[in-house]
Design a protein around this motif. Structure first.
Motif, PDB file in Angstrom:
ATOM      1  N   SER A 153     -20.160  62.714  11.644  1.00 19.18           N
ATOM      2  CA  SER A 153     -19.194  63.804  11.653  1.00 19.18           C
ATOM      3  C   SER A 153     -17.841  63.277  12.120  1.00 19.18           C
ATOM      4  CB  SER A 153     -19.662  64.922  12.576  1.00 19.18           C
ATOM      5  OG  SER A 153     -18.669  65.925  12.658  1.00 19.18           O
ATOM      6  N   ALA A 154     -16.786  63.699  11.419  1.00 24.50           N
ATOM      7  CA  ALA A 154     -15.434  63.312  11.815  1.00 24.50           C
ATOM      8  C   ALA A 154     -14.805  64.346  12.739  1.00 24.50           C
ATOM      9  CB  ALA A 154     -14.556  63.133  10.573  1.00 24.50           C
ATOM     10  N   MET A 155     -15.491  65.472  12.980  1.00 20.39           N
ATOM     11  CA  MET A 155     -14.927  66.560  13.784  1.00 20.39           C
ATOM     12  C   MET A 155     -16.030  67.217  14.601  1.00 20.39           C
ATOM     13  SD  MET A 155     -11.683  66.613  12.815  1.00 20.39           S
ATOM     14  CE  MET A 155     -11.001  68.230  13.214  1.00 20.39           C
ATOM     15  N   ASP A 156     -15.616  67.993  15.598  1.00 17.21           N
ATOM     16  CA  ASP A 156     -16.565  68.836  16.329  1.00 17.21           C
ATOM     17  C   ASP A 156     -16.849  70.098  15.509  1.00 17.21           C
ATOM     18  OD1 ASP A 156     -16.554  67.073  18.450  1.00 17.21           O
ATOM     19  OD2 ASP A 156     -15.083  68.211  19.615  1.00 17.21           O
ATOM     20  N   GLY A 157     -18.098  70.479  15.451  1.00 13.99           N
ATOM     21  CA  GLY A 157     -18.438  71.690  14.699  1.00 13.99           C
ATOM     22  C   GLY A 157     -19.926  71.851  14.542  1.00 13.99           C
ATOM     23  N   PHE A 158     -20.335  72.187  13.314  1.00 12.04           N
ATOM     24  CA  PHE A 158     -21.747  72.438  13.026  1.00 12.04           C
ATOM     25  C   PHE A 158     -22.099  71.784  11.692  1.00 12.04           C
ATOM     26  CE2 PHE A 158     -20.245  75.762  15.768  1.00 12.04           C
ATOM     27  CZ  PHE A 158     -21.279  75.937  16.683  1.00 12.04           C
ATOM     28  N   GLY A 159     -23.260  71.143  11.663  1.00 14.61           N
ATOM     29  CA  GLY A 159     -23.754  70.559  10.429  1.00 14.61           C
ATOM     30  C   GLY A 159     -24.729  71.500   9.751  1.00 14.61           C
ATOM     31  N   MET A 160     -24.560  71.679   8.433  1.00 15.19           N
ATOM     32  CA  MET A 160     -25.438  72.590   7.688  1.00 15.19           C
ATOM     33  C   MET A 160     -25.416  72.230   6.206  1.00 15.19           C
ATOM     34  SD  MET A 160     -22.270  74.370   8.240  1.00 15.19           S
ATOM     35  CE  MET A 160     -22.680  75.606   9.436  1.00 15.19           C
ATOM     36  N   PRO A 199     -25.009  83.945   7.328  1.00 16.42           N
ATOM     37  CA  PRO A 199     -25.037  83.302   8.652  1.00 16.42           C
ATOM     38  C   PRO A 199     -26.084  82.198   8.749  1.00 16.42           C
ATOM     39  CG  PRO A 199     -26.244  85.356   8.738  1.00 16.42           C
ATOM     40  CD  PRO A 199     -25.684  85.266   7.335  1.00 16.42           C
ATOM     41  N   TRP A 200     -26.075  81.487   9.923  1.00 19.60           N
ATOM     42  CA  TRP A 200     -27.006  80.391  10.164  1.00 19.60           C
ATOM     43  C   TRP A 200     -27.678  80.565  11.527  1.00 19.60           C
ATOM     44  CZ3 TRP A 200     -21.987  79.836   8.501  1.00 19.60           C
ATOM     45  CH2 TRP A 200     -21.791  79.310   7.213  1.00 19.60           C
ATOM     46  N   ARG A 201     -28.809  79.932  11.644  1.00 24.62           N
ATOM     47  CA  ARG A 201     -29.499  79.892  12.937  1.00 24.62           C
ATOM     48  C   ARG A 201     -29.320  78.494  13.542  1.00 24.62           C
ATOM     49  NH1 ARG A 201     -34.814  78.672  14.638  1.00 24.62           N
ATOM     50  NH2 ARG A 201     -35.396  78.266  12.449  1.00 24.62           N
ATOM     51  N   ILE A 202     -28.804  78.434  14.755  1.00 24.48           N
ATOM     52  CA  ILE A 202     -28.560  77.143  15.419  1.00 24.48           C
ATOM     53  C   ILE A 202     -29.887  76.631  15.971  1.00 24.48           C
ATOM     54  CG2 ILE A 202     -27.311  75.955  17.260  1.00 24.48           C
ATOM     55  CD1 ILE A 202     -25.175  78.180  17.059  1.00 24.48           C
ATOM     56  N   THR A 238     -34.574  67.812  10.805  1.00 26.20           N
ATOM     57  CA  THR A 238     -33.744  67.998   9.612  1.00 26.20           C
ATOM     58  C   THR A 238     -33.289  69.447   9.556  1.00 26.20           C
ATOM     59  OG1 THR A 238     -35.668  68.486   8.233  1.00 26.20           O
ATOM     60  CG2 THR A 238     -34.926  66.187   8.325  1.00 26.20           C
ATOM     61  N   VAL A 239     -32.228  69.664   8.802  1.00 22.82           N
ATOM     62  CA  VAL A 239     -31.651  71.002   8.664  1.00 22.82           C
ATOM     63  C   VAL A 239     -32.211  71.653   7.409  1.00 22.82           C
ATOM     64  CG1 VAL A 239     -29.522  72.297   8.305  1.00 22.82           C
ATOM     65  CG2 VAL A 239     -29.560  70.372   9.911  1.00 22.82           C
ATOM     66  N   GLY A 240     -32.787  72.838   7.587  1.00 22.78           N
ATOM     67  CA  GLY A 240     -33.321  73.563   6.447  1.00 22.78           C
ATOM     68  C   GLY A 240     -32.394  74.692   6.027  1.00 22.78           C
ATOM     69  N   THR A 241     -32.847  75.465   5.079  1.00 24.42           N
ATOM     70  CA  THR A 241     -32.060  76.598   4.573  1.00 24.42           C
ATOM     71  C   THR A 241     -31.747  77.576   5.696  1.00 24.42           C
ATOM     72  OG1 THR A 241     -33.102  76.391   2.413  1.00 24.42           O
ATOM     73  CG2 THR A 241     -32.030  78.484   2.910  1.00 24.42           C
ATOM     74  N   GLY A 242     -30.470  77.932   5.813  1.00 22.51           N
ATOM     75  CA  GLY A 242     -30.035  78.901   6.814  1.00 22.51           C
ATOM     76  C   GLY A 242     -29.971  78.355   8.221  1.00 22.51           C
ATOM     77  N   GLU A 243     -30.060  77.050   8.381  1.00 25.38           N
ATOM     78  CA  GLU A 243     -30.057  76.443   9.714  1.00 25.38           C
ATOM     79  C   GLU A 243     -28.785  75.618   9.929  1.00 25.38           C
ATOM     80  OE1 GLU A 243     -34.861  75.914  10.464  1.00 25.38           O
ATOM     81  OE2 GLU A 243     -33.706  74.241   9.638  1.00 25.38           O
ATOM     82  N   ALA A 244     -28.408  75.447  11.188  1.00 22.87           N
ATOM     83  CA  ALA A 244     -27.227  74.656  11.549  1.00 22.87           C
ATOM     84  C   ALA A 244     -27.504  73.907  12.848  1.00 22.87           C
ATOM     85  CB  ALA A 244     -26.002  75.547  11.703  1.00 22.87           C
ATOM     86  N   VAL A 245     -26.800  72.801  13.021  1.00 21.31           N
ATOM     87  CA  VAL A 245     -26.925  71.978  14.231  1.00 21.31           C
ATOM     88  C   VAL A 245     -25.535  71.758  14.810  1.00 21.31           C
ATOM     89  CG1 VAL A 245     -27.453  69.649  15.062  1.00 21.31           C
ATOM     90  CG2 VAL A 245     -29.059  70.812  13.561  1.00 21.31           C
ATOM     91  N   ARG A 246     -25.389  72.024  16.118  1.00 20.09           N
ATOM     92  CA  ARG A 246     -24.119  71.681  16.761  1.00 20.09           C
ATOM     93  C   ARG A 246     -23.897  70.169  16.628  1.00 20.09           C
ATOM     94  NH1 ARG A 246     -22.318  75.803  20.079  1.00 20.09           N
ATOM     95  NH2 ARG A 246     -23.920  77.365  20.618  1.00 20.09           N
ATOM     96  N   GLY A 304     -30.635  66.549   5.751  1.00 23.59           N
ATOM     97  CA  GLY A 304     -30.577  67.842   5.097  1.00 23.59           C
ATOM     98  C   GLY A 304     -29.206  68.473   5.115  1.00 23.59           C
ATOM     99  N   ALA A 305     -28.336  68.063   6.059  1.00 20.96           N
ATOM    100  CA  ALA A 305     -26.984  68.626   6.148  1.00 20.96           C
ATOM    101  C   ALA A 305     -26.031  67.858   5.242  1.00 20.96           C
ATOM    102  CB  ALA A 305     -26.487  68.593   7.583  1.00 20.96           C
ATOM    103  N   ASP A 306     -25.083  68.593   4.622  1.00 18.72           N
ATOM    104  CA  ASP A 306     -24.078  67.939   3.773  1.00 18.72           C
ATOM    105  C   ASP A 306     -22.696  68.573   3.961  1.00 18.72           C
ATOM    106  OD1 ASP A 306     -24.455  70.362   2.550  1.00 18.72           O
ATOM    107  OD2 ASP A 306     -25.137  69.548   0.629  1.00 18.72           O
ATOM    108  N   MET A 307     -22.529  69.312   5.078  1.00 15.77           N
ATOM    109  CA  MET A 307     -21.242  69.948   5.345  1.00 15.77           C
ATOM    110  C   MET A 307     -21.047  70.094   6.847  1.00 15.77           C
ATOM    111  SD  MET A 307     -19.843  73.717   4.162  1.00 15.77           S
ATOM    112  CE  MET A 307     -20.301  74.590   5.658  1.00 15.77           C
TER     113      MET A 307
END
Length: 400
Positions: A55-62, A70-73, A86-94, A104-107
């Motif tokens: 990641s080049a920034m602070d945020g959430f991967g999804m 929305p997403w579930r952290i 891994t990140v699944g559908t509707g999920e996010a990681v700080r 699984g994350a690409d954004m």
């Protein structure tokens, strides 16, 4: 006779000298002890950088397909502490800057474009466009096997960091050059000696040694050597193990200019003598086996100019540099430049970032304008007078 040969043009004289550059053996040095050396071999990366998407920034991967949420952290990925799952559908990681992107994350959704409450994440701004904008892909900087630096590249602070990041603790370089500087002249008095009124301090030797110290060299000084052929021969013999001998003074054709006669007694004939520049016309190049002998003028400005134009390029060539000659730049004159003479001239001047001002004193025996200067301004042979504001060719002497 050589003395009657016409002076060589600068470029031809430099080419003749560089063709004589000695071959220096290669050694491997710790990269942290190789500052200023030149790579003897191309440097290839031993790893990918980065080794995984980051990641080049602070945020959430999804997943970008889950926009607009929305997403579930479900966890966190920090620098040095990657998320294990891994990140699944509707999920996010700080995720923090420099952290590994979870599988699984690409954004990356920026922190400022989101709103989080408990384990729920909402879009509260603009999604990245393109969606992979804030991701540093694997091998973005370099990949394993990539040639990251060519042979001949000078090792500086950034190069040191790059080599270490690419997996190198040691690098191949040429060993330090052995340079002997010989001051000659009856008018010279060495450091710490009592000077008569008709003597001057021997300043050229230390000046030339300081010039050479920009590069990886071991410098030995001999002198001042009196104006006697036997004394000069003894000085040359004392420097048998030097890769390069540089003399100051005695290279002209006066009755007391004895460098050439001393070399002749040793069976050494100059490769050439005299260059069509000012200051610095009486310049001698010779070779003893693999050793190069460079005879510079005795006037301090002439010694410095020829050291800059000949000694430094010779040392760079022997050390394996890609770029050996000084690089000219075009800068505007801050003061007018008078008409030129019969030789190419190198005038001492000061570049202040907007223009170059010529020193009022251009005598080759003067050290004060040389010390004030940070530029050598080229005035071509026979050049017409040029007004202030005219772009001229300049060599910035503060650069290597």
């Amino acid at each position: 006779m050589i003395a009657r040969d016409p002076p060589l043009p600068l470029a031809q004289a430099q080419a003749r000298l560089l063709a004589l550059a000695p071959e220096i053996s290669v050694e491997h040095r710790d990269i942290t002890q190789a500052l200023g050396y030149f790579l003897a071999e191309p440097l290839a990366a031993r790893r990918d950088q980065p080794a995984a998407p980051l990641s080049a920034m602070d945020g959430f991967g999804m997943r970008a397909t889950d926009l607009p949420g929305p997403w579930r952290i479900i966890g966190e990925s920090a620098a040095g502490h990657p998320f294990a799952g891994t990140v699944g559908t509707g999920e996010a990681v700080r995720i923090s800057t420099g952290a590994v992107l979870p599988g699984g994350a690409d954004m990356i959704l920026l922190k400022e474009d989101s709103a989080a409450k408990n384990d729920t994440l909402l879009l509260d701004g603009t999604a990245p466009d393109p969606t992979e904008r804030h991701i540093r892909p694997r091998a973005m900087d370099f990949g394993e096997g990539d040639v990251i630096l060519p042979a001949g590249w000078r090792i500086d602070a950034a190069t040191t960091g790059l080599a270490i990041a690419a997996g190198h603790d040691r690098v191949a370089v040429r060993r330090k050059l052995r340079v002997t500087v010989i001051d000659s002249g009856d008018e010279l008095a060495g450091s710490g000696t009592v000077r008569a009124w008709h003597q001057i301090p021997a300043s050229n030797g230390p000046m030339l040694a300081a010039l050479a110290a920009r590069l990886p060299v071991e410098t030995t000084r001999i002198g001042p050597v009196p104006d006697r052929i036997d004394a000069l021969i003894a000085a040359f013999e004392a420097a048998l193990d030097a890769d390069v001998i540089v003399t100051s003074g005695g290279a002209s054709i006066g009755d007391h200019d004895l460098i050439r006669p001393a070399l002749a007694k040793m069976g050494i004939e100059p490769d050439f003598w005299r260059v069509a520049i000012k200051p610095g016309k009486p310049l001698l190049i010779a070779q003893r086996g693999a050793q190069v002998i460079l005879g510079l003028p005795g006037n301090p400005a002439a010694a410095y100019v020829t050291g800059f134009l000949f000694l430094l390029p010779l040392l760079r060539a022997a050390l394996g540099a890609t770029r050996v000659l000084p690089v000219p730049v075009m800068v505007p004159l801050a003061t007018p430049m008078a008409r030129g003479g019969g030789r190419m001239e190198f005038l001492r001047g000061v570049w202040d970032g907007t223009g170059v001002t010529l020193d009022r004193l251009q005598d080759s025996g003067a050290l004060s304008p040389l010390a004030r200067a940070n530029a050598l301004v080229v005035r071509p042979a026979g050049a017409d007078a040029v007004p202030a504001g005219t772009p001229v060719t300049v060599y910035l002497t503060a650069l290597d």
